[in-house]
Design a protein around this motif. Structure first.
Motif, PDB file in Angstrom:
ATOM      1  N   GLY A  66     -12.049   7.380  -5.092  1.00 20.57           N
ATOM      2  CA  GLY A  66     -12.496   6.030  -4.682  1.00 20.57           C
ATOM      3  C   GLY A  66     -11.671   5.431  -3.529  1.00 20.57           C
ATOM      4  O   GLY A  66     -10.630   6.201  -3.036  1.00 20.57           O
ATOM      5  N   THR A  67     -12.096   4.748  -3.026  1.00 21.93           N
ATOM      6  CA  THR A  67     -11.217   3.938  -1.837  1.00 21.93           C
ATOM      7  C   THR A  67     -10.903   2.427  -2.288  1.00 21.93           C
ATOM      8  O   THR A  67     -11.574   1.596  -2.712  1.00 21.93           O
ATOM      9  CB  THR A  67     -12.349   4.052  -0.622  1.00 21.93           C
ATOM     10  OG1 THR A  67     -12.640   5.421  -0.364  1.00 21.93           O
ATOM     11  CG2 THR A  67     -11.353   3.109   0.496  1.00 21.93           C
ATOM     12  N   VAL A  68      -9.710   1.827  -1.872  1.00 16.37           N
ATOM     13  CA  VAL A  68      -9.420   0.610  -2.021  1.00 16.37           C
ATOM     14  C   VAL A  68      -9.071   0.322  -0.394  1.00 16.37           C
ATOM     15  O   VAL A  68      -8.406   0.759   0.211  1.00 16.37           O
ATOM     16  CB  VAL A  68      -8.274   0.390  -2.681  1.00 16.37           C
ATOM     17  CG1 VAL A  68      -7.519  -0.882  -2.519  1.00 16.37           C
ATOM     18  CG2 VAL A  68      -8.495   0.773  -4.039  1.00 16.37           C
TER      19      VAL A  68
ATOM     20  N   LEU B 114       0.395  -7.552  -5.399  1.00 19.88           N
ATOM     21  CA  LEU B 114       0.473  -6.552  -6.132  1.00 19.88           C
ATOM     22  C   LEU B 114      -0.333  -6.675  -7.513  1.00 19.88           C
ATOM     23  O   LEU B 114      -0.903  -5.319  -7.730  1.00 19.88           O
ATOM     24  CB  LEU B 114       2.205  -6.515  -6.567  1.00 19.88           C
ATOM     25  CG  LEU B 114       3.267  -6.128  -5.877  1.00 19.88           C
ATOM     26  CD1 LEU B 114       4.605  -6.443  -6.329  1.00 19.88           C
ATOM     27  CD2 LEU B 114       2.821  -4.392  -5.722  1.00 19.88           C
ATOM     28  N   ASN B 115      -0.888  -7.806  -7.940  1.00 14.98           N
ATOM     29  CA  ASN B 115      -1.716  -7.743  -8.974  1.00 14.98           C
ATOM     30  C   ASN B 115      -3.027  -7.349  -8.462  1.00 14.98           C
ATOM     31  O   ASN B 115      -3.611  -6.741  -8.959  1.00 14.98           O
ATOM     32  CB  ASN B 115      -1.579  -9.247  -9.561  1.00 14.98           C
ATOM     33  CG  ASN B 115      -2.505  -9.447 -10.761  1.00 14.98           C
ATOM     34  OD1 ASN B 115      -3.549  -9.387 -10.453  1.00 14.98           O
ATOM     35  ND2 ASN B 115      -2.064  -9.420 -11.807  1.00 14.98           N
ATOM     36  N   LEU B 116      -3.298  -7.972  -7.282  1.00 17.10           N
ATOM     37  CA  LEU B 116      -4.772  -7.836  -6.812  1.00 17.10           C
ATOM     38  C   LEU B 116      -5.000  -6.254  -6.519  1.00 17.10           C
ATOM     39  O   LEU B 116      -6.089  -5.609  -6.635  1.00 17.10           O
ATOM     40  CB  LEU B 116      -4.968  -8.684  -5.539  1.00 17.10           C
ATOM     41  CG  LEU B 116      -5.143  -9.788  -5.850  1.00 17.10           C
ATOM     42  CD1 LEU B 116      -5.422 -10.903  -4.578  1.00 17.10           C
ATOM     43  CD2 LEU B 116      -6.209 -10.535  -7.032  1.00 17.10           C
ATOM     44  N   ILE B 117      -4.069  -5.697  -5.735  1.00 18.25           N
ATOM     45  CA  ILE B 117      -4.136  -4.199  -5.346  1.00 18.25           C
ATOM     46  C   ILE B 117      -3.954  -3.389  -6.640  1.00 18.25           C
ATOM     47  O   ILE B 117      -4.625  -2.442  -6.811  1.00 18.25           O
ATOM     48  CB  ILE B 117      -3.178  -3.917  -4.190  1.00 18.25           C
ATOM     49  CG1 ILE B 117      -3.533  -4.939  -2.820  1.00 18.25           C
ATOM     50  CG2 ILE B 117      -3.290  -2.403  -3.740  1.00 18.25           C
ATOM     51  CD1 ILE B 117      -2.331  -4.716  -1.721  1.00 18.25           C
ATOM     52  N   GLY B 118      -3.152  -3.654  -7.411  1.00 14.19           N
ATOM     53  CA  GLY B 118      -2.921  -2.995  -8.620  1.00 14.19           C
ATOM     54  C   GLY B 118      -4.145  -2.846  -9.527  1.00 14.19           C
ATOM     55  O   GLY B 118      -4.552  -1.736  -9.994  1.00 14.19           O
ATOM     56  N   ASN B 119      -4.861  -4.141  -9.606  1.00 12.65           N
ATOM     57  CA  ASN B 119      -6.016  -4.308 -10.359  1.00 12.65           C
ATOM     58  C   ASN B 119      -7.150  -3.456  -9.542  1.00 12.65           C
ATOM     59  O   ASN B 119      -8.012  -2.402 -10.436  1.00 12.65           O
ATOM     60  CB  ASN B 119      -6.695  -5.608 -10.362  1.00 12.65           C
ATOM     61  CG  ASN B 119      -5.962  -6.337 -11.484  1.00 12.65           C
ATOM     62  OD1 ASN B 119      -5.301  -5.975 -12.378  1.00 12.65           O
ATOM     63  ND2 ASN B 119      -6.339  -7.699 -11.492  1.00 12.65           N
ATOM     64  N   ALA B 120      -7.061  -3.330  -8.342  1.00 10.63           N
ATOM     65  CA  ALA B 120      -8.228  -2.510  -7.594  1.00 10.63           C
ATOM     66  C   ALA B 120      -8.096  -1.042  -7.941  1.00 10.63           C
ATOM     67  O   ALA B 120      -9.046  -0.242  -8.060  1.00 10.63           O
ATOM     68  CB  ALA B 120      -7.961  -2.730  -6.183  1.00 10.63           C
ATOM     69  N   MET B 121      -6.539  -0.649  -7.938  1.00 10.08           N
ATOM     70  CA  MET B 121      -6.129   0.677  -7.999  1.00 10.08           C
ATOM     71  C   MET B 121      -6.695   1.313  -9.672  1.00 10.08           C
ATOM     72  O   MET B 121      -7.254   2.372  -9.846  1.00 10.08           O
ATOM     73  CB  MET B 121      -4.802   0.904  -7.952  1.00 10.08           C
ATOM     74  CG  MET B 121      -4.229   0.677  -6.726  1.00 10.08           C
ATOM     75  SD  MET B 121      -4.408   2.301  -5.456  1.00 10.08           S
ATOM     76  CE  MET B 121      -3.668   3.501  -6.356  1.00 10.08           C
TER      77      MET B 121
ATOM     78  N   LEU C 295       0.876  -1.255   0.078  1.00 12.94           N
ATOM     79  CA  LEU C 295       0.235  -0.017  -0.044  1.00 12.94           C
ATOM     80  C   LEU C 295       0.768   1.207   0.045  1.00 12.94           C
ATOM     81  O   LEU C 295       0.516   2.265  -0.701  1.00 12.94           O
ATOM     82  CB  LEU C 295      -1.008   0.113   1.271  1.00 12.94           C
ATOM     83  CG  LEU C 295      -1.860  -0.951   1.114  1.00 12.94           C
ATOM     84  CD1 LEU C 295      -2.906  -0.870   2.291  1.00 12.94           C
ATOM     85  CD2 LEU C 295      -2.984  -0.801   0.040  1.00 12.94           C
ATOM     86  N   ASN C 296       2.060   1.328   0.798  1.00 12.95           N
ATOM     87  CA  ASN C 296       2.917   2.511   0.734  1.00 12.95           C
ATOM     88  C   ASN C 296       3.472   2.492  -0.440  1.00 12.95           C
ATOM     89  O   ASN C 296       3.828   3.769  -0.947  1.00 12.95           O
ATOM     90  CB  ASN C 296       3.948   2.159   1.737  1.00 12.95           C
ATOM     91  CG  ASN C 296       3.635   2.265   3.101  1.00 12.95           C
ATOM     92  OD1 ASN C 296       2.516   2.901   3.423  1.00 12.95           O
ATOM     93  ND2 ASN C 296       4.180   1.514   4.139  1.00 12.95           N
ATOM     94  N   ARG C 297       3.579   1.592  -1.278  1.00 15.73           N
ATOM     95  CA  ARG C 297       4.107   1.480  -2.849  1.00 15.73           C
ATOM     96  C   ARG C 297       3.223   2.297  -3.683  1.00 15.73           C
ATOM     97  O   ARG C 297       3.700   3.029  -4.664  1.00 15.73           O
ATOM     98  CB  ARG C 297       4.535   0.144  -3.087  1.00 15.73           C
ATOM     99  CG  ARG C 297       5.069   0.170  -4.564  1.00 15.73           C
ATOM    100  CD  ARG C 297       5.433  -1.320  -5.067  1.00 15.73           C
ATOM    101  NE  ARG C 297       5.951  -1.550  -6.287  1.00 15.73           N
ATOM    102  CZ  ARG C 297       6.509  -2.455  -6.847  1.00 15.73           C
ATOM    103  NH1 ARG C 297       6.354  -3.654  -6.040  1.00 15.73           N
ATOM    104  NH2 ARG C 297       6.869  -2.585  -8.101  1.00 15.73           N
ATOM    105  N   TYR C 298       1.981   2.135  -3.517  1.00 12.00           N
ATOM    106  CA  TYR C 298       1.088   2.809  -4.365  1.00 12.00           C
ATOM    107  C   TYR C 298       0.591   4.050  -3.721  1.00 12.00           C
ATOM    108  O   TYR C 298      -0.374   4.599  -4.227  1.00 12.00           O
ATOM    109  CB  TYR C 298      -0.260   1.822  -4.526  1.00 12.00           C
ATOM    110  CG  TYR C 298      -0.136   0.495  -5.385  1.00 12.00           C
ATOM    111  CD1 TYR C 298      -0.125   0.901  -6.787  1.00 12.00           C
ATOM    112  CD2 TYR C 298       0.076  -0.476  -4.813  1.00 12.00           C
ATOM    113  CE1 TYR C 298       0.098  -0.098  -7.812  1.00 12.00           C
ATOM    114  CE2 TYR C 298       0.327  -1.718  -5.752  1.00 12.00           C
ATOM    115  CZ  TYR C 298       0.411  -1.466  -7.204  1.00 12.00           C
ATOM    116  OH  TYR C 298       0.402  -2.491  -8.032  1.00 12.00           O
TER     117      TYR C 298
ATOM    118  N   THR D 222     -14.052   0.365  -5.007  1.00 13.70           N
ATOM    119  CA  THR D 222     -15.233   1.074  -5.315  1.00 13.70           C
ATOM    120  C   THR D 222     -15.287   1.215  -6.815  1.00 13.70           C
ATOM    121  O   THR D 222     -15.819   2.284  -7.285  1.00 13.70           O
ATOM    122  CB  THR D 222     -15.277   2.272  -4.398  1.00 13.70           C
ATOM    123  OG1 THR D 222     -14.322   3.013  -4.778  1.00 13.70           O
ATOM    124  CG2 THR D 222     -15.513   2.104  -2.815  1.00 13.70           C
ATOM    125  N   GLY D 223     -14.887   0.272  -7.670  1.00 13.06           N
ATOM    126  CA  GLY D 223     -14.871   0.620  -8.954  1.00 13.06           C
ATOM    127  C   GLY D 223     -16.330   0.103  -9.598  1.00 13.06           C
ATOM    128  O   GLY D 223     -17.195  -0.189  -8.954  1.00 13.06           O
TER     129      GLY D 223
END
Length: 464
Positions: free
Chosen positions: A357-359, A343-350, A306-309, A384-385
């Motif tokens: 929005g919010t992740v 990284l893949n899951l959070i990257g997709n959410a972003m 999360l800090n990375r993003y 929240t996509g």
């Protein structure tokens, strides 16, 4: 031979066998009962008559010539109104007929007695008595009537049963008959062929399973065909860029500046990532992936990601939330692989969450099933996509599956990320699933087995 014909013949054989057994039992019972009907014993009368006939035969030098009932018996010896008898030679030629009955009736219903003189058969006596004859007629009539009735009933029953058996065989095999053409079409390459589901019985389940299999084969074939185009596109773009830059540098005939090589390096990294993703996915699906397991904290891993993003989220006005309710248990995982998963899951959410929005990433510990002492750590990544349509949701973890075929490489890639994430989680003994509502967002839930070492919620287990 078709299944329908086999089923019909089996039913027909069963009905025929039961009918035959029924006839035999009925005839046996009736005939057995008739045999025990009481018939008066006439042996003494027959013996007396036989003696008189043999006396005549001996007195006439062993011949029957001139024998006459009127001369042989007096009126006191026989009453023609009540009894009749027939004398025939040993060659069954009629010698004497006495009484009111005809020859055929006496032969059929009279009692038979052989006449023997000096150990040699010299004639046959048929003795007819009205009472005994009537009872014999009754036995014969009842037995014949019962046999005829049973045969007629059995024939009718057999015909009706055969009609019913044919109808049942036709009805029971109709779903299979409908399935065979679809199987032939599927075997001929028509993937996706469907059959009607005619009920909820075993045939209905077979039809539903066939439809699901055919649909899956069609999707797999479409994914296979798309793979060639996708891989060609993914390889062609960076290769084209590399070739163009290198051709330009060669034409200029000068040494390349370091900053001019950065774009080339980016394209090489992209090529390497594509090849590496394909290789890792193939290894994971073949169960040949080697894991370097170490104890660690999932919360710490997710916090670093999360800090990375964080910078990107700040630029887009997004909110990243980490909710840790797990008690920070120690997990025994290959952290490099799990980093790639999250990284893949959070990257997709972003990627699919709009600006502002919010992740939310939540972690908690729970039991895998009721009564199961092995705990699991659950990580949920919610965005929240726009959400994922229900018809696409069951297939998003398939290789090369993309819910939107029109999206380009910058907005979705090849569709390998979720497939790799699923396989990496599976080799750790975990599971991954997705939940989504259109217009509300999507949540990916990852369940991982907790390590028994240094956990904070008191469960024991075996380290993999």
């Amino acid at each position: 031979m078709t299944v329908r014909r086999k089923l019909f013949l089996a039913m027909a054989a069963l009905v025929g066998s039961l009918s035959l057994i029924h006839i035999l039992i009925a005839v046996f019972v009736v005939n057995g009962a008739l045999k025990y009907m009481d018939i008066a014993n006439r042996d003494e009368e027959i013996a007396h008559l036989a003696d008189r006939l043999l006396d005549y035969y001996i007195a006439h030098d062993g011949t029957w010539s001139g024998i006459d009932a009127a001369k042989l018996f007096s009126s006191d010896d026989a009453n023609p109104r009540e009894t009749s008898f027939l004398l025939v030679s040993k060659n069954r030629e009629m010698l004497l007929l006495a009484g009111s009955r005809n020859e055929a009736e006496i032969r059929t219903f009279g009692e038979k007695h052989d006449l023997v003189a000096d150990g040699v058969k010299v004639g046959i006596l048929y003795y007819y008595h009205p009472e005994a004859a009537n009872l014999t007629k009754l036995q014969y009539g009842i037995g014949s009537s019962v046999t005829v009735i049973l045969l007629a009933f059995s024939v009718i029953l057999l015909l009706v049963s055969l009609i019913v058996a044919y109808w049942l065989a036709k009805r029971m095999t109709a779903p299979l008959q409908a399935l065979v053409p679809a199987i032939d079409r599927l075997g001929g390459g028509e993937l996706g062929a469907q059959v009607p589901v005619l009920g909820k019985d075993e045939y209905g389940k077979v039809a539903a399973s066939f439809n699901a299999m055919s649909t899956q084969l069609e999707r797999t074939e479409m994914a296979r065909r798309s793979l060639v185009a996708d891989v060609a596109h993914e390889l062609r773009t960076p290769l084209t860029i590399l070739q163009g830059r290198l051709d330009l540098l060669q034409q200029q005939g000068r040494a390349a500046e370091p900053h001019e090589l950065l774009s080339l390096q980016d394209e090489l990294i992209r090529l390497g990532k594509l090849v590496n993703d394909l290789h890792q996915l193939s290894m994971a699906e073949a169960h040949k992936l080697v894991l370097d397991r170490k104890a660690g904290s999932l919360a710490e891993l997710l916090r670093r990601i999360l800090n990375r993003y964080g910078e990107e989220a700040e630029e887009r006005g997004m909110t990243l939330v980490l909710e840790d309710r797990s008690g920070n248990p120690q997990l025994w995982l290959d952290w490099d692989r799990m980093t790639q998963v999250f990284l893949n899951l959070i990257g997709n959410a972003m990627r699919y969450t709009p600006d502002g929005g919010t992740v939310t990433v939540g972690i908690e510990a729970e039991h895998e099933a009721a009564g199961n002492e092995a705990p699991v750590v659950v990580a949920a990544i919610a965005d929240t996509g726009p959400g994922i349509a229900p018809e696409h949701l069951p297939y998003i973890f398939d290789r090369f599956y993309r819910s939107d075929d029109a999206r380009d490489r910058n907005s979705g890639g090849m569709g390998l990320g979720l497939a790799i994430a699923k396989e990496f989680v599976a080799v750790h003994g975990g599971a991954i699933e997705a939940k989504s509502k259109i217009g509300i967002g999507t949540t990916f839930v990852v369940k991982l087995p907790a390590s028994p070492k240094n956990n904070d919620f008191g469960f024991a287990g075996v380290v993999p």
